[in-house]
Scaffold this motif. Structure first.
Motif, short mmCIF file in Angstrom:
data_model
loop_
_atom_site.label_atom_id
_atom_site.label_comp_id
_atom_site.label_asym_id
_atom_site.label_seq_id
_atom_site.Cartn_x
_atom_site.Cartn_y
_atom_site.Cartn_z
N ALA A 43 67.25 43.16 5.27
CA ALA A 43 67.72 42.49 6.48
C ALA A 43 66.80 42.73 7.68
CB ALA A 43 69.14 42.94 6.82
N GLY A 44 65.94 43.75 7.58
CA GLY A 44 65.01 43.99 8.68
C GLY A 44 64.96 45.41 9.20
N GLY A 45 65.73 46.32 8.58
CA GLY A 45 65.70 47.72 9.01
C GLY A 45 64.59 48.49 8.32
N THR A 46 64.05 49.50 8.99
CA THR A 46 63.09 50.42 8.37
C THR A 46 63.89 51.53 7.70
OG1 THR A 46 61.42 49.95 10.06
CG2 THR A 46 61.16 51.97 8.79
N LEU A 47 63.86 51.55 6.36
CA LEU A 47 64.71 52.46 5.60
C LEU A 47 64.09 53.85 5.54
CD1 LEU A 47 67.34 52.57 3.91
CD2 LEU A 47 65.93 52.10 1.89
N VAL A 48 64.86 54.85 5.97
CA VAL A 48 64.41 56.24 5.96
C VAL A 48 64.87 56.94 4.69
CG1 VAL A 48 64.50 58.46 7.17
CG2 VAL A 48 64.53 56.32 8.47
N LYS A 49 66.15 56.76 4.33
CA LYS A 49 66.70 57.43 3.14
C LYS A 49 67.72 56.50 2.49
CE LYS A 49 67.77 62.15 1.75
NZ LYS A 49 66.41 62.43 1.29
N HIS A 50 67.69 56.44 1.16
CA HIS A 50 68.59 55.55 0.41
C HIS A 50 69.94 56.24 0.18
CE1 HIS A 50 69.96 52.65 -2.57
NE2 HIS A 50 68.90 51.91 -2.29
N TYR A 51 71.00 55.43 0.18
CA TYR A 51 72.34 56.00 0.00
C TYR A 51 72.54 56.63 -1.38
CZ TYR A 51 73.66 51.72 -2.60
OH TYR A 51 73.73 50.70 -3.52
N ARG A 52 71.69 56.26 -2.35
CA ARG A 52 71.84 56.87 -3.68
C ARG A 52 71.59 58.39 -3.63
NH1 ARG A 52 66.49 54.62 -4.55
NH2 ARG A 52 67.40 52.68 -5.32
N ASP A 53 70.88 58.83 -2.60
CA ASP A 53 70.62 60.26 -2.45
C ASP A 53 71.65 60.95 -1.55
OD1 ASP A 53 68.21 59.98 -3.92
OD2 ASP A 53 67.19 59.26 -2.12
N LEU A 54 72.66 60.19 -1.13
CA LEU A 54 73.64 60.72 -0.18
C LEU A 54 75.06 60.75 -0.71
CD1 LEU A 54 72.48 58.69 2.98
CD2 LEU A 54 71.85 61.03 2.40
N ALA A 55 75.35 59.96 -1.73
CA ALA A 55 76.73 59.72 -2.15
C ALA A 55 77.27 60.85 -3.03
CB ALA A 55 76.83 58.39 -2.89
N PHE A 56 78.04 61.75 -2.41
CA PHE A 56 78.74 62.80 -3.16
C PHE A 56 80.23 62.57 -3.01
CE2 PHE A 56 74.72 64.70 -1.72
CZ PHE A 56 74.14 64.90 -2.97
#
Length: 395
Positions: A43-56
């Motif tokens: 969509a146009g954001g600069t991605l820093v970290k993916h949610y796959r590494d956050l979802a606990f």
């Protein structure tokens, strides 16, 4: 202007992507940095970290990954501070985002929360934290506005963004569906076991046991875009008649006769596509026992919560067995009266969630306004001579 957006799961990535598009429509020169997923990046954001590494998921899982979570918080704070946004937008994901909100508020960063944490379900005391550290709260469920008013906190209700997302899909032509596609089959039953590895491991095997009882139907698994095929492979062994799709969940729901759905946003998406469903939930025993003592609501699915009645069947924890799932799936496939009542309730649900205008655009307008207020103050404060002239003029 500069925007920093944080989402920590698949649904947040979806809503974040539409929010980014809305921001860019109103502020074409916007600089947007984000934690989220592929959709937000596209969509146009600069991605820093993916949610796959956050979802606990669950109490036990969070505790066992506490070191990783703390490091993620540290990394996030440093990146936000370096970027120096005009506004920080937090999307749901309360365990992480409320900590970021407190820190950001103490740093003097404007905080907008889009999609409220489910404080009405448990930990209602967190409203005190929200009131203290969040400058603007944007809610998407109709009962949330009254809930916050009870706490003397004014919020903005914009309607649910999924309504517009689903309507756009229903009105579009999916040219990718060919004769060779699994979605070209008839009598499709969708399997939506979730987007996190933990929930897939607990629910998908039970769903697959139910598949065996319906040889006349074509079961199609919606794979999570964040999880590789190698993870699914051992789970799917012994089910040659099962097909799967990736990044086509909505196309699947457009064609499904029924669905087995993990509790969460997917239950609402399934309802908006008007697909009869059975809601499935199962977590670790310890996590479930803790949650049962803390959670105050009567239902686990968004459909039933919003309608405040049992529109769809919920099979929770020990109730989620192959036998119960087979019985409930048979009911929504063959009981015409039950299905007709579900369709009727789905229509009422859609009317409840639909406000005038698009929810994402309305939310984006609020975010841009908050950012412009900060950017305007910063512009004035950087011109001391101009401030002095204005003061003289007023005198």
């Amino acid at each position: 202007m500069r925007y920093y957006i944080i989402a920590g799961e698949a649904s947040g990535d979806l809503h974040g992507s539409n929010l980014i598009r809305g921001i860019l429509e109103q502020d074409p020169d916007a600089h947007i940095r984000c934690w989220g997923g592929d959709l937000m990046e596209e969509a146009g954001g600069t991605l820093v970290k993916h949610y796959r590494d956050l979802a606990f998921m669950g109490f036990v899982e969070v505790i066992s990954n506490l070191g990783t979570i703390m490091q993620n918080l540290k990394t996030c704070k440093a990146d936000v501070e370096k970027f120096n946004p005009d506004v920080l937008v937090l999307i749901d994901y309360p365990g992480f985002n409320l900590r970021i909100a407190k820190w950001a508020n103490q740093k003097g960063i404007k905080v907008v929360y889009y999609i409220s944490p489910q404080v009405w379900a448990w930990k209602e005391s967190r409203v005190k934290t929200i009131r203290k550290h969040v400058d603007r709260m944007i809610v998407i469920l109709p009962f949330e506005k009254n809930f916050y008013e009870k706490w003397n906190f004014q919020v903005d209700y914009v309607g649910h963004p999924l309504v517009e997302v689903v309507e756009e899909k229903l009105n579009s032509e999916d040219l990718s569906i060919t004769e060779e596609s699994p979605l070209s089959q008839k009598n499709i039953v969708a399997l939506l076991p979730g987007s996190r590895k933990q929930e897939i491991l607990t629910k998908l095997p039970i769903m697959l046991e139910a598949v065996k009882a319906f040889p006349g139907y074509n079961f199609i698994l919606a794979k999570s875009s964040a999880i590789p095929d190698e993870f699914y492979a051992p789970l799917l062994e012994g089910h040659p008649n099962l097909r799967s799709v990736r990044n086509k969940t909505y196309s699947l729901l457009m064609r499904a006769k029924a669905a087995l759905v993990t509790s969460g946003t997917a239950t609402l998406e399934t309802a908006l596509f008007d697909v009869p469903q059975v809601v499935c939930y199962k977590g670790s025993s310890i996590s479930y026992l803790i949650a049962k003592r803390l959670i105050k609501v009567n239902y686990i699915s968004l459909v039933n919560l919003i309608m405040n009645k049992p529109v769809v069947k919920e099979l929770i924890q020990h109730e989620l067995t192959p036998e119960n799932l087979i019985r409930e799936l048979d009911r929504i496939l063959h009981d015409k009266d039950a299905v007709a009542k579900m369709h009727e309730d789905y229509l009422k649900l859609k009317h409840l969630l639909k406000e005038d205008g698009k929810a994402s655009a309305k939310a984006a307008a609020i975010v841009v306004k908050e950012a412009s207020t900060v950017a305007g103050k910063a512009s004035v404060s950087s011109q001391p001579g101009k401030m002095q002239e204005d003061s003289v003029e007023k005198l």
